[in-house]
Design a protein around this motif. Structure first.
Motif, PDB file in Angstrom:
ATOM      1  N   GLY A   1       0.806  -1.222   0.000  1.00  0.00           N
ATOM      2  CA  GLY A   1       0.000   0.000   0.000  1.00  0.00           C
ATOM      3  C   GLY A   1       0.838   1.271   0.000  1.00  0.00           C
ATOM      4  O   GLY A   1       2.007   1.284  -0.394  1.00  0.00           O
ATOM      5  N   ILE A   2       0.220   2.344   0.522  1.00  0.00           N
ATOM      6  CA  ILE A   2       0.864   3.673   0.421  1.00  0.00           C
ATOM      7  C   ILE A   2       1.949   3.856   1.474  1.00  0.00           C
ATOM      8  O   ILE A   2       2.758   4.792   1.375  1.00  0.00           O
ATOM      9  CB  ILE A   2      -0.192   4.792   0.558  1.00  0.00           C
ATOM     10  CG1 ILE A   2      -0.925   4.658   1.889  1.00  0.00           C
ATOM     11  CG2 ILE A   2      -1.178   4.739  -0.611  1.00  0.00           C
ATOM     12  CD1 ILE A   2      -1.940   5.766   2.125  1.00  0.00           C
ATOM     13  N   GLY A   3       2.003   2.953   2.496  1.00  0.00           N
ATOM     14  CA  GLY A   3       3.064   3.028   3.486  1.00  0.00           C
ATOM     15  C   GLY A   3       2.877   4.172   4.470  1.00  0.00           C
ATOM     16  O   GLY A   3       1.974   5.000   4.344  1.00  0.00           O
ATOM     17  N   ILE A   4       3.762   4.214   5.462  1.00  0.00           N
ATOM     18  CA  ILE A   4       3.719   5.229   6.518  1.00  0.00           C
ATOM     19  C   ILE A   4       5.114   5.792   6.691  1.00  0.00           C
ATOM     20  O   ILE A   4       6.104   5.050   6.678  1.00  0.00           O
ATOM     21  CB  ILE A   4       3.252   4.612   7.853  1.00  0.00           C
ATOM     22  CG1 ILE A   4       1.895   3.917   7.699  1.00  0.00           C
ATOM     23  CG2 ILE A   4       3.170   5.657   8.961  1.00  0.00           C
ATOM     24  CD1 ILE A   4       1.502   3.078   8.880  1.00  0.00           C
ATOM     25  N   ASP A   5       5.181   7.075   6.884  1.00  0.00           N
ATOM     26  CA  ASP A   5       6.470   7.719   7.164  1.00  0.00           C
ATOM     27  C   ASP A   5       6.762   7.518   8.652  1.00  0.00           C
ATOM     28  O   ASP A   5       6.274   8.268   9.510  1.00  0.00           O
ATOM     29  CB  ASP A   5       6.400   9.211   6.811  1.00  0.00           C
ATOM     30  CG  ASP A   5       7.761   9.883   6.923  1.00  0.00           C
ATOM     31  OD1 ASP A   5       8.670   9.265   7.543  1.00  0.00           O
ATOM     32  OD2 ASP A   5       7.922  11.002   6.416  1.00  0.00           O
ATOM     33  N   LEU A   6       7.563   6.483   8.966  1.00  0.00           N
ATOM     34  CA  LEU A   6       7.797   6.138  10.370  1.00  0.00           C
ATOM     35  C   LEU A   6       8.652   7.170  11.085  1.00  0.00           C
ATOM     36  O   LEU A   6       8.528   7.340  12.307  1.00  0.00           O
ATOM     37  CB  LEU A   6       8.457   4.752  10.472  1.00  0.00           C
ATOM     38  CG  LEU A   6       7.586   3.562  10.037  1.00  0.00           C
ATOM     39  CD1 LEU A   6       8.349   2.248  10.173  1.00  0.00           C
ATOM     40  CD2 LEU A   6       6.300   3.502  10.858  1.00  0.00           C
ATOM     41  N   GLU A   7       9.511   7.878  10.354  1.00  0.00           N
ATOM     42  CA  GLU A   7      10.310   8.914  11.005  1.00  0.00           C
ATOM     43  C   GLU A   7       9.416  10.048  11.509  1.00  0.00           C
ATOM     44  O   GLU A   7       9.670  10.651  12.555  1.00  0.00           O
ATOM     45  CB  GLU A   7      11.349   9.463  10.024  1.00  0.00           C
ATOM     46  CG  GLU A   7      12.465   8.482   9.727  1.00  0.00           C
ATOM     47  CD  GLU A   7      13.560   9.107   8.870  1.00  0.00           C
ATOM     48  OE1 GLU A   7      13.470  10.340   8.632  1.00  0.00           O
ATOM     49  OE2 GLU A   7      14.483   8.387   8.459  1.00  0.00           O
ATOM     50  N   LYS A   8       8.350  10.261  10.788  1.00  0.00           N
ATOM     51  CA  LYS A   8       7.448  11.361  11.145  1.00  0.00           C
ATOM     52  C   LYS A   8       6.343  10.896  12.081  1.00  0.00           C
ATOM     53  O   LYS A   8       5.983  11.594  13.037  1.00  0.00           O
ATOM     54  CB  LYS A   8       6.842  11.941   9.855  1.00  0.00           C
ATOM     55  CG  LYS A   8       5.971  13.165  10.068  1.00  0.00           C
ATOM     56  CD  LYS A   8       5.512  13.703   8.721  1.00  0.00           C
ATOM     57  CE  LYS A   8       4.631  14.942   8.912  1.00  0.00           C
ATOM     58  NZ  LYS A   8       4.156  15.474   7.603  1.00  0.00           N
ATOM     59  N   HIS A   9       5.826   9.676  11.833  1.00  0.00           N
ATOM     60  CA  HIS A   9       4.653   9.244  12.586  1.00  0.00           C
ATOM     61  C   HIS A   9       4.884   7.990  13.432  1.00  0.00           C
ATOM     62  O   HIS A   9       3.948   7.518  14.085  1.00  0.00           O
ATOM     63  CB  HIS A   9       3.494   8.939  11.616  1.00  0.00           C
ATOM     64  CG  HIS A   9       3.135  10.096  10.742  1.00  0.00           C
ATOM     65  ND1 HIS A   9       2.633  11.277  11.237  1.00  0.00           N
ATOM     66  CD2 HIS A   9       3.204  10.229   9.375  1.00  0.00           C
ATOM     67  CE1 HIS A   9       2.400  12.108  10.232  1.00  0.00           C
ATOM     68  NE2 HIS A   9       2.746  11.488   9.081  1.00  0.00           N
ATOM     69  N   GLY A  10       6.094   7.437  13.417  1.00  0.00           N
ATOM     70  CA  GLY A  10       6.327   6.156  14.092  1.00  0.00           C
ATOM     71  C   GLY A  10       6.035   6.188  15.572  1.00  0.00           C
ATOM     72  O   GLY A  10       5.502   5.225  16.132  1.00  0.00           O
TER      73      GLY A  10
END
Length: 740
Positions: A676-685
């Motif tokens: 899928g579109i994935g998650i920005d873990l640095e920003k939202h982890g």
């Protein structure tokens, strides 16, 4: 055809038969041999009836005879005077007759037997024979004679050479004179002389010779030779001993006086017994101890004397011991005898056989030493040892004794054996390093060095290796001791702290759980405070507006807003209730479920969603995988992550969900990956699993699903990890605790 009249006058024993084996004629030699002539006519007289009854073999040979054969054999019978006679027979036939020839071989048999018995006598008595043919100057030695002279079996002696074996001097002179005398006068000689054998060994022989008869004109001298070296040397020794005996009698008398003085002055009890157990002599200390006189005990059986009347058991044991000593065996044991006050007293008692020069027992020496004090001290020591051993065996703390150098197990109590799972026999086949974990061996070497230097080390925390292979945590103290042989040993005091550590681990886990729950409750309190305060503020504002607003349409709009706010508040309360249920339910029921079946069921429940999104599903989970979970939680976790994978699919590609499984120590791991579109873990982890946290701006996103998922997993003592790259996809790794 044989002429029968000629047969009748034949001097050779002979009989002629017809083909029916009926006697036709016997010779004169036959009648002389068997002493019963057959009278004519012979018609119809079967030949077997004419033979002496004891000629069984001849009779059988004739009965079994088949024409055309030639039978030869030997047989024996008793004549009219009862003497044993031997014959040889030959049976053959002519065209019309059967002929039986007999030969008397009795003399030949007797000569053969005489020769056999002479050889047998030589062999068993070890007496050699010789004879000298005077006329032909030939000397013959038997094999035994050659053996005595130690010459080869093929050695050919001569009379002249035979004299070279005799020891020069009187022995050679006597031999020469004896031979000359028998040659000239025929007188028999019987001498004991010394020779030097072919191998240089000196020995005594019994040398005998005489002519074949008393006639001086006889031409043969017969004689015997016997090796008497052993007997002669013994006789010489006896003679020498007799001389020595005479010369030592005087010194023996002096020694006897000295011996008697020592015999009666020693502190120990001493007596002499004959082989039957009668008392020959006894010293004064033994008599004084019993309060008896020598006349009371002398020549009595030892077991019948006063000393041994303490018990029948002691007397029986003494009799058996005397019998053993009389056979040459040294006997020693602790015995009880009576003192003059009839008090049983322990002695260290022994019986020593005295041997003569031929190793034969001639008498016995009995000795006794008072050990009453030692026995009493030993009893006390034994009682103390039993007490210590009982304390050792029943101690709840493990105790074990090892050889300091080899690590060999010497002694151990039940607590130690129980803690490491071995029986005593198994431990005796092992050493200390065998029951130490490999990781602790270097540490144990340092401990051993410290114990050898300082004598003690500990207490310290270490580990033993259980028979099952699992480590056993222990609190250990090691102490160095030295035994009576100077060997260094180590006593180890071993306290099994496995249960203590388990309890500590459980307590720590409870503390961690409590701490975690406190943190959750604190976080939950913040959430409740924030969310309910927001709803309360919203309600307060809307109610205030409703009170001041006069426009009816505006009032309706405000009422709709109040209705919406009420629904939102109810949803918030429902979510909070679900979270409370997860975090406060400590006794949730688990069950073993088939993981593949649960995954398939979850996709069945969202089949319309996956079909409409054209989702590709790849499940790499074996059909037989079983996991222990709260089934409702597992269903919720799978549905939440699967629906998120479709909900947050990439607009550039069809969604794909891949599920993998692996087992590691303590956990079953499910990996769920999407594209899928994935998650920005640095920003939202850091807020990924937070409550009401959304990251993609979807209108239907509530930010509660992953928060509940994480709480459900952690409630089952598991954990969840995430990896994600923007526009490439997300991978969740869910760890289910196996022992939950």
């Amino acid at each position: 055809m044989i002429n029968l009249p000629l047969v009748e006058h034949c001097p050779t024993p002979m009989a002629v038969l017809n083909k029916n084996k009926e006697l036709l004629k016997t010779s004169r030699g036959w009648n002389v041999l068997f002493k019963h002539p057959i009278m004519v006519p012979y018609n119809e007289l079967h030949f077997s009836e004419t033979l002496p009854p004891s000629l069984e073999q001849t009779r059988k040979a004739l009965l079994d005879y088949i024409p055309g054969q030639v039978l030869n054999g030997e047989d024996s019978y008793l004549d009219n005077q009862g003497c044993l006679k031997w014959i040889s027979y030959q049976i053959y036939d002519t065209p019309e007759q059967i002929v039986v020839n007999i030969q008397d071989i009795t003399l030949h048999k007797e000569n053969h037997n005489n020769h056999y018995f002479r050889n047998l006598l030589e062999k068993n008595a070890q007496i050699g024979s010789w004879h000298y043919d005077i006329e032909n100057d030939l000397l013959h030695w038997s094999s035994i004679t050659r053996s005595i002279y130690e010459v080869d079996i093929d050695y050919t002696p001569s009379l002249q050479d035979s004299f070279l074996f005799f020891k020069p001097g009187q022995h050679l002179d006597q031999a020469l004179n004896a031979i000359n005398q028998v040659l000239t006068t025929g007188d028999r000689f019987d001498l004991e002389l010394q020779i030097t054998t072919n191998n240089g060994k000196e020995k005594w022989i019994h040398f005998v010779g005489e002519k074949a008869s008393n006639c001086p004109s006889s031409n043969t001298i017969y004689g015997t030779v016997q090796d008497i070296n052993k007997q002669k040397n013994t006789a010489l020794k006896i003679a020498l001993q007799e001389k020595q005996l005479k010369s030592t009698k005087r010194s023996m008398l002096e020694n006897k006086r000295l011996f008697t003085s020592i015999f009666n002055s020693t502190f120990q009890f001493t007596g002499f017994l004959n082989l039957k157990g009668r008392l020959i002599d006894v010293n004064k200390p033994a008599l004084k101890f019993a309060g008896v006189e020598i006349e009371d005990v002398l020549n009595k059986y030892f077991w019948d004397t006063y000393w041994w009347q303490s018990s029948k058991k002691e007397r029986r044991k003494l009799r058996k011991s005397i019998a053993k000593a009389a056979k040459g065996k040294f006997v020693r044991y602790e015995a009880k005898i009576l003192d003059k006050d009839q008090v049983p007293t322990y002695i260290d008692f022994s019986l020593k056989p005295v041997l003569d020069e031929n190793k034969r027992v001639v008498f016995l020496i009995s000795e006794g030493r008072l050990i009453q004090e030692m026995v009493e001290a030993r009893k006390k020591l034994s009682e103390s040892e039993k007490l210590h051993r009982m304390l050792l065996e029943h101690s709840p703390t493990g105790l074990v004794l090892n050889d300091a150098m080899s690590g060999e197990f010497i002694e151990m109590n039940g607590s130690f054996k129980k803690s490491i799972g071995y029986i005593e026999k198994e431990l005796h086949d092992l050493t200390h390093p065998d029951v130490i974990p490999k990781a602790d061996k270097t540490k144990e070497l340092r401990v051993l060095k410290a114990v050898l230097e300082d004598g003690i080390y500990g207490p310290y925390q270490g580990e033993y290796l259980h028979k099952s292979g699992t480590p056993v945590a222990s609190l250990i103290t090691r102490v160095l001791i030295t035994n009576h042989d100077g060997k260094k040993l180590i006593w180890s005091v071993v306290q099994d702290i496995t249960q203590l550590q388990e309890k500590e681990a459980e307590l720590l886990e409870l503390i961690n759980v409590a701490s975690e729950q406190n943190n959750r409750l604190l976080n939950f309190a913040h959430i409740v405070s924030h969310n309910l305060r927001s709803h309360a503020s919203n309600f307060s504002m809307l109610i205030e507006l409703l009170g001041i607003e006069e426009d009816i349409f505006k009032k309706v709009e405000i009422m709709e807003m109040l209705n919406t706010a009420s629904k939102n508040m109810l949803e918030t309360i429902a979510n909070l209730n679900e979270i409370i249920a997860i975090n406060t339910n400590l006794n949730i029921k688990t069950e073993v479920v088939n993981l593949r079946h649960q995954i398939d069921e979850a996709f069945t429940n969202i089949s319309e969603l996956t079909k409409s999104a054209f989702a590709e599903i790849e499940i790499n989970v074996p059909d037989d995988v079983q996991i222990n979970v709260v089934k409702a939680y597992l269903e919720s976790i799978l549905l939440n992550i699967f629906t998120n994978a479709i909900k947050y699919k990439s607009p550039m590609r069809y969604p794909k969900i891949t599920i993998d499984y692996q087992a590691t120590k303590g956990y079953s791991i499910i990996t769920i990956a999407d594209n899928g579109i994935g998650i920005d873990l640095e920003k939202h982890g850091h807020k990924l699993f937070g409550m009401y946290k959304t990251f993609h701006g979807n209108r239907d996103a509530r930010g509660i699903g992953l928060f509940i998922t994480k709480n459900q997993i952690e409630a089952m003592k598991g954990k969840i990890e995430v990896e994600s790259t923007v526009d490439q996809g997300t991978k969740f790794k869910i760890y289910f605790y196996e022992n939950y």
